[in-house]
Write a protein that holds these residues in place. Structure first.
Motif, short mmCIF file in Angstrom:
data_model
loop_
_atom_site.label_atom_id
_atom_site.label_comp_id
_atom_site.label_asym_id
_atom_site.label_seq_id
_atom_site.Cartn_x
_atom_site.Cartn_y
_atom_site.Cartn_z
N THR A 95 -10.27 30.02 32.36
CA THR A 95 -9.65 31.09 31.59
C THR A 95 -8.22 30.67 31.32
OG1 THR A 95 -11.03 32.77 32.65
CG2 THR A 95 -8.97 33.53 31.67
N GLU A 96 -7.74 30.89 30.09
CA GLU A 96 -6.40 30.41 29.74
C GLU A 96 -5.72 31.34 28.73
OE1 GLU A 96 -7.41 26.50 28.34
OE2 GLU A 96 -7.85 27.18 26.32
N MET A 97 -4.42 31.11 28.54
CA MET A 97 -3.67 31.83 27.50
C MET A 97 -2.70 30.87 26.84
SD MET A 97 -0.66 34.07 29.33
CE MET A 97 0.32 34.08 27.82
N TRP A 98 -2.33 31.21 25.59
CA TRP A 98 -1.35 30.43 24.84
C TRP A 98 -0.18 31.32 24.43
CZ3 TRP A 98 -5.66 29.03 20.88
CH2 TRP A 98 -6.48 28.02 21.38
N TYR A 99 1.03 30.78 24.56
CA TYR A 99 2.22 31.39 23.97
C TYR A 99 2.75 30.37 22.96
CZ TYR A 99 7.05 32.92 23.35
OH TYR A 99 8.25 33.31 22.79
N THR A 100 2.91 30.79 21.70
CA THR A 100 3.33 29.86 20.65
C THR A 100 4.84 29.63 20.70
OG1 THR A 100 1.55 30.76 19.28
CG2 THR A 100 3.19 29.38 18.19
N LEU A 101 5.24 28.39 20.98
CA LEU A 101 6.66 28.05 20.99
C LEU A 101 7.17 27.73 19.59
CD1 LEU A 101 5.74 26.88 24.05
CD2 LEU A 101 8.10 26.15 23.95
N GLN A 102 6.33 27.10 18.79
CA GLN A 102 6.74 26.72 17.44
C GLN A 102 5.48 26.47 16.62
OE1 GLN A 102 6.44 23.48 15.88
NE2 GLN A 102 7.64 23.97 14.07
N ALA A 103 5.55 26.82 15.34
CA ALA A 103 4.42 26.57 14.45
C ALA A 103 4.95 26.21 13.07
CB ALA A 103 3.52 27.81 14.36
N VAL A 106 1.08 23.16 15.64
CA VAL A 106 1.35 24.25 16.60
C VAL A 106 1.71 23.67 17.97
CG1 VAL A 106 0.45 26.33 17.71
CG2 VAL A 106 -0.29 25.75 15.40
N MET A 107 2.77 24.20 18.57
CA MET A 107 3.15 23.85 19.94
C MET A 107 3.08 25.10 20.80
SD MET A 107 6.56 21.88 21.37
CE MET A 107 7.72 23.11 20.80
N VAL A 108 2.37 25.01 21.92
CA VAL A 108 2.17 26.19 22.78
C VAL A 108 2.51 25.89 24.23
CG1 VAL A 108 0.29 27.06 21.30
CG2 VAL A 108 -0.28 25.73 23.35
N ALA A 109 2.81 26.95 24.97
CA ALA A 109 2.77 26.93 26.43
C ALA A 109 1.39 27.43 26.82
CB ALA A 109 3.84 27.83 27.02
N GLU A 110 0.72 26.72 27.73
CA GLU A 110 -0.63 27.10 28.15
C GLU A 110 -0.64 27.35 29.65
OE1 GLU A 110 -4.59 25.45 26.59
OE2 GLU A 110 -4.34 24.35 28.47
N THR A 118 0.81 35.30 20.89
CA THR A 118 0.19 35.03 22.20
C THR A 118 -1.30 35.35 22.14
OG1 THR A 118 2.28 35.50 23.32
CG2 THR A 118 0.29 35.64 24.65
N TYR A 119 -2.10 34.48 22.74
CA TYR A 119 -3.56 34.60 22.70
C TYR A 119 -4.12 34.44 24.11
CZ TYR A 119 -3.33 34.08 17.63
OH TYR A 119 -3.05 34.27 16.30
N PHE A 120 -5.14 35.26 24.41
CA PHE A 120 -5.84 35.19 25.69
C PHE A 120 -7.22 34.62 25.42
CE2 PHE A 120 -8.27 37.60 29.13
CZ PHE A 120 -7.90 36.70 30.13
N ILE A 121 -7.51 33.47 26.01
CA ILE A 121 -8.76 32.75 25.74
C ILE A 121 -9.67 32.84 26.96
CG2 ILE A 121 -9.77 30.59 24.91
CD1 ILE A 121 -7.63 31.71 23.02
N GLU A 122 -10.62 33.76 26.89
CA GLU A 122 -11.56 33.90 28.01
C GLU A 122 -12.61 32.80 27.96
OE1 GLU A 122 -12.59 38.17 29.09
OE2 GLU A 122 -11.94 38.40 27.02
N VAL A 123 -13.21 32.54 29.12
CA VAL A 123 -14.30 31.56 29.17
C VAL A 123 -15.42 32.01 28.23
CG1 VAL A 123 -13.83 30.69 31.48
CG2 VAL A 123 -15.20 32.74 31.23
N GLY A 124 -16.05 31.04 27.59
CA GLY A 124 -17.15 31.36 26.67
C GLY A 124 -16.72 31.60 25.24
#
Length: 323
Positions: A121-129, A186-190, A171-177
């Motif tokens: 399970t992960e999330m992304w915060y966009t630092l720059q796009a 795109v550059m993100v913090a994960e 910001t995006y929440f990426i659930e399993v599946g």
């Protein structure tokens, strides 16, 4: 023993990737001669990629050594009961100069059975796009295994994927599946569970320098999909200054948005380590007479035994993470 603990920095583990670029070097000041830096692993306990302390009296020790020595003082009592000498999170910065592969991750149960691993399970915060850049998350229509497999076979997978235009702070929440990919520019913090298990289902037909395509995992992936997921992956959150604003809270981690413009007196009430990722500006974190600076693109770990501390900045944006 806890007197030895202080805000800990680690040497970033930089990864050369076929899709990587130079933003981690130019925008986040990562020091590297790699041609395509795709990822900077800021805090990692992945086998073969264990973080090494870069500051203070523990410099040179590995995260694994810290866990074995300090146990619950490092990660918190409830975390130590669950994870023992495994650090539960993997913290990264990612720069996609080109599109990443279309992929998804298995859940805990499947990952344990197949790979003796946690799920991812992960999330992304966009630092720059860059202008017009996308993230791919989920499908753009209701999906069934049959329809998905038809598009996969016909090489028309991109017709059914959801492309989301993205800008700094998204910001995006990426659930399993859930099918996903970071798009070019795109550059993100994960922030994710400690796992390196990825099922790649499509890689844009690209080849490496030797003309070889990267391995796909479609046989494994079909069982890992959750085709019934709601369209709830975009994260809305407040940005109140000098206050922790919750972004994502799930069983695996909580991440808060913290914009600092003064000195904040903080108390750790979570029975957990706290991680700060600096995504803009710089700040100082002080406790027990020890002060460490955190600059944009840097990450710091506060051991669970540190209860009271101060964060000082005129203008810093931090992601605050704990379990």
């Amino acid at each position: 023993m806890t007197n030895n603990l202080y805000p800990i920095k680690f040497t970033p583990i930089l990864k050369d990737k076929i899709w990587g670029g130079q933003k981690l070097k130019t925008l986040l000041n990562k020091n590297s001669d790699l041609p395509n830096i795709g990822e900077s692993w800021e805090i990692s306990d992945v086998e073969g990629d264990t973080s090494i302390v870069s500051n203070g009296s523990l410099k040179g020790q590995s995260l694994k050594q810290l866990l074995e020595t300090y146990k619950a003082d490092l990660i918190g009592l409830k975390n130590y009961r669950i994870f023992k000498n495994k650090f539960p999170l993997l913290i990264k910065f990612i720069d996609a100069k080109e599109d990443l592969s279309i992929q998804l991750h298995p859940n805990d149960e499947l990952a344990a059975k197949r790979h003796n691993s946690f799920g991812k399970t992960e999330m992304w915060y966009t630092l720059q796009a860059d202008e017009g850049a996308n993230l791919i998350v989920g499908f753009n229509q209701e999906m069934t295994p049959e329809l998905y497999l038809k598009h996969l076979a016909d090489k028309t997978l991109t017709q059914i994927l959801n492309f989301d235009k993205v800008k700094t702070g998204d910001t995006y929440f990426i659930e399993v599946g859930r099918v996903h990919a970071i798009g070019a520019g795109v550059m993100v913090a994960e922030i994710q569970q400690t796992s390196d298990i990825t099922y790649r289902v499509y890689d844009w037909d690209r080849v490496d320098d030797n003309g070889n395509e990267r391995e796909l995992h479609n046989d494994l992936a079909i069982d890992a999909f959750d085709f019934d997921m709601p369209d709830n992956f975009r994260v809305s959150y407040n940005k109140t200054e000098n206050k922790s604003n919750e972004m994502v809270s799930c069983p695996y981690f909580t991440t808060n948005y913290l914009k600092v413009s003064e000195t904040l007196k903080k108390e750790n009430i979570h029975d957990s380590f706290i991680i700060y990722m600096c995504v803009d500006g710089h700040a100082e974190i002080s406790t027990n007479g020890f002060t460490e600076t955190i600059n944009k693109g840097e990450t710091i770990l506060l051991p669970a035994a540190i209860i009271n501390y101060e964060i000082t900045s005129k203008n810093a944006t931090l992601l605050e993470v704990y379990v």
